[in-house]
Design a protein around this motif. Structure first.
Motif, mmCIF file in Angstrom:
data_model
loop_
_atom_site.group_PDB
_atom_site.id
_atom_site.type_symbol
_atom_site.label_atom_id
_atom_site.label_comp_id
_atom_site.label_asym_id
_atom_site.label_seq_id
_atom_site.Cartn_x
_atom_site.Cartn_y
_atom_site.Cartn_z
ATOM 1 N N THR A 152 41.464 19.678 45.654
ATOM 2 C CA THR A 152 42.175 19.408 46.917
ATOM 3 C C THR A 152 41.182 18.924 47.971
ATOM 4 O OG1 THR A 152 43.820 21.111 46.391
ATOM 5 C CG2 THR A 152 43.662 20.404 48.689
ATOM 6 N N GLN A 153 40.020 19.543 47.984
ATOM 7 C CA GLN A 153 38.973 19.171 48.941
ATOM 8 C C GLN A 153 38.448 17.759 48.687
ATOM 9 O OE1 GLN A 153 35.741 22.002 48.997
ATOM 10 N NE2 GLN A 153 34.358 20.620 50.080
ATOM 11 N N THR A 154 38.309 17.391 47.405
ATOM 12 C CA THR A 154 37.752 16.070 47.064
ATOM 13 C C THR A 154 38.845 15.020 46.869
ATOM 14 O OG1 THR A 154 37.748 16.654 44.698
ATOM 15 C CG2 THR A 154 35.729 17.086 45.944
ATOM 16 N N HIS A 155 40.103 15.423 47.009
ATOM 17 C CA HIS A 155 41.259 14.517 46.846
ATOM 18 C C HIS A 155 41.284 13.880 45.457
ATOM 19 C CE1 HIS A 155 41.829 15.000 51.153
ATOM 20 N NE2 HIS A 155 40.575 14.588 51.348
ATOM 21 N N ASN A 156 40.918 14.653 44.457
ATOM 22 C CA ASN A 156 40.906 14.139 43.087
ATOM 23 C C ASN A 156 42.271 14.378 42.454
ATOM 24 O OD1 ASN A 156 40.502 13.793 40.242
ATOM 25 N ND2 ASN A 156 38.299 14.021 40.563
ATOM 26 N N ARG A 157 43.107 13.347 42.478
ATOM 27 C CA ARG A 157 44.487 13.475 42.017
ATOM 28 C C ARG A 157 44.574 13.661 40.492
ATOM 29 N NH1 ARG A 157 48.026 12.432 45.993
ATOM 30 N NH2 ARG A 157 49.743 11.990 44.573
ATOM 31 N N ASN A 158 43.641 13.053 39.768
ATOM 32 C CA ASN A 158 43.645 13.239 38.310
ATOM 33 C C ASN A 158 43.388 14.698 37.949
ATOM 34 O OD1 ASN A 158 44.159 10.554 37.645
ATOM 35 N ND2 ASN A 158 41.998 10.002 37.710
ATOM 36 N N GLN A 159 42.443 15.313 38.629
ATOM 37 C CA GLN A 159 42.167 16.731 38.361
ATOM 38 C C GLN A 159 43.335 17.602 38.775
ATOM 39 O OE1 GLN A 159 38.390 17.523 40.295
ATOM 40 N NE2 GLN A 159 37.263 17.265 38.381
ATOM 41 N N LEU A 160 43.959 17.312 39.918
ATOM 42 C CA LEU A 160 45.112 18.100 40.351
ATOM 43 C C LEU A 160 46.260 17.987 39.353
ATOM 44 C CD1 LEU A 160 44.957 17.331 44.171
ATOM 45 C CD2 LEU A 160 44.737 19.595 43.122
ATOM 46 N N ASN A 161 46.451 16.798 38.816
ATOM 47 C CA ASN A 161 47.456 16.602 37.776
ATOM 48 C C ASN A 161 47.192 17.525 36.596
ATOM 49 O OD1 ASN A 161 49.233 15.430 35.809
ATOM 50 N ND2 ASN A 161 47.624 14.014 35.206
ATOM 51 N N LEU A 162 45.945 17.548 36.142
ATOM 52 C CA LEU A 162 45.571 18.361 34.991
ATOM 53 C C LEU A 162 45.658 19.856 35.299
ATOM 54 C CD1 LEU A 162 44.626 18.015 32.096
ATOM 55 C CD2 LEU A 162 42.272 17.877 32.918
ATOM 56 N N ILE A 163 45.269 20.232 36.504
ATOM 57 C CA ILE A 163 45.317 21.650 36.900
ATOM 58 C C ILE A 163 46.750 22.170 36.885
ATOM 59 C CG2 ILE A 163 44.965 23.234 38.843
ATOM 60 C CD1 ILE A 163 42.520 21.306 39.559
#
Length: 428
Positions: free
Chosen positions: A259-270
């Motif tokens: 969320t802090q780095t705005h990494n949407r791919n990681q948020l998707n996976l999480i």
């Protein structure tokens, strides 16, 4: 400098026999001894052999400027900076030394394998690996390290996780050599790759150990993206170990970073993995909520979209079905079939068709399971789906009082569950 290895490398590369290279200079037998480092000839002999191969006898590559650029290229590959990796590769290709210097050429080809994997060209990467391994008897310890790293990655991409682990352990053994000088980020990369391979091979405790090793280095470098990757993998590991509180703790740590780095791919996976955990715990409404969140973050045209969108839709169908919400299940079936037009997947086509038959009470379902669906996943060795659909079929056969055949499929499911205990969990 190991002159024998250099001579052998360039002789083989140029397609010359020992007789052809030695002709008029020395005997083929003496050349064989030189190539195998069994003797050190006079400089005059070496100069003549180098000259015949079109090489500069006085060249040294261990401290060559191009070596530094090669390592810079490799770092950009490891940290998935595709644009920089492409730029540096083109610059290296323009340099004559990259092609003609034995030392530099070997490193270039080994690093190129990993670059091709970054670009998702697995087959070409395997071709380069096949070509470079013929020169393996000319490798030094450092080359052996990178050779085993890329060998481990190739095995991983091909789904041979135990072999991947073995190759990466060989790399780890070479990394301890005094002649191999690695940066800190290379150790963290190696530990993370070991963590991935051991997790996939279901050596879960080993994976937990290697994740911790990698995470410690990433955190010391303030590498937030890699730290989040470690927390995601650790969440998966602890879920396998049934330590669900620790699993969720790691997912939330990863979510905070992403969320802090705005990494949407990681948020998707999480969100997918939190959904999987909630499903495992029987919290189907929470699972649905997280799966939908994952889709909302899967809006970029990246490999993540293709890899995870259909799988998430399949999970949503399954959760609605378990809740008895057949209308909601069918809505996701239709969404999935629509997405197949953009991201075709034969396995998901089978999954979606199964739910259609199941919800509509189609008479052909029993035959479809027995003749099409289960044999298809048996060929693909997708044990989780063989188990799932065998249990569905056993239940349908029992309702039709076909007890003998029902027990056969139930035994198949239980046999696979015992053999692959990590696949335990709730099924249809």
């Amino acid at each position: 400098m190991e002159y024998g290895k250099v001579l052998r490398f360039h002789r083989v590369k140029q397609g010359l026999t020992q007789n052809q290279l030695a002709d008029g200079i020395i005997s083929p037998a003496y050349l064989s001894k030189i190539e195998n480092d069994q003797t050190v000839p006079a400089f005059e002999v070496l100069e003549l052999l180098y000259e015949r191969l079109g090489l500069d006898f006085h060249d040294s590559s261990n401290s060559h400027p191009s070596k530094e650029k090669l390592k810079e290229w490799y770092e950009s590959i490891v940290f998935k900076d595709k644009e920089k990796a492409r730029t540096l590769m083109n610059e290296l290709l323009e340099q004559k030394d990259t092609h003609e210097n034995h030392h530099l050429y070997i490193f270039f080809e080994l690093f190129r394998i990993r670059h091709l994997l970054l670009e998702n060209d697995v087959e070409k990467a395997y071709e380069v690996w096949e070509d470079i391994r013929q020169h393996r008897d000319t490798f030094d310890e450092e080359m052996e390290f990178y050779y085993h790293v890329v060998s481990g990655l190739l095995s991983y991409y091909k789904g041979n996780f135990d072999q991947s682990f073995q190759s990466l352990m060989e790399a780890k053994n070479h990394s301890s050599s005094n002649t191999v000088q690695l940066f800190n980020w290379e150790f963290s990369d190696l530990y993370y790759l070991l963590a991935l391979s051991t997790s996939q091979a279901n050596h879960t405790s080993a994976s937990v150990f290697y994740v911790d090793q990698a995470l410690e280095i990433y955190q010391s470098r303030y590498d937030l993206e890699k730290s989040a990757d470690c927390h995601i993998l650790q969440g998966i590991n602890y879920s396998k170990l049934k330590n669900y509180a620790k699993s969720l703790e790691n997912y939330y740590s990863a979510k905070k970073i992403a969320t802090q780095t705005h990494n949407r791919n990681q948020l998707n996976l999480i969100y997918i993995n939190i959904g999987n955990l909630e499903s495992l715990l029987g919290n189907h409404y929470n699972a649905i909520k997280n799966y939908i969140n994952s889709i909302n973050f899967n809006d970029l045209d990246t490999p993540y979209k293709q890899n995870y969108l259909l799988t998430t839709i399949h999970s949503l169908m399954l959760e609605h079905f378990r809740l008895g919400d057949y209308k909601g299940c069918l809505e996701w079936v239709l969404r999935g079939e629509n997405e197949l037009k953009n991201y075709y997947s034969e396995p998901h086509k089978h999954h979606f068709y199964f739910y259609k038959l199941m919800i509509n009470g189609d008479e052909s379902l029993l035959n479809h399971l027995e003749e099409v669906l289960i044999p298809y996943f048996e060929v693909k060795k997708e044990h989780i789906y063989i188990i799932r659909y065998s249990m569905v079929l056993a239940d349908l056969l029992e309702k039709k009082r076909m007890y003998k055949k029902s027990s056969e499929y139930l035994r198949l499911a239980m046999k696979l569950l015992n053999k692959h205990s990590h696949l335990g969990g709730t099924f249809l």
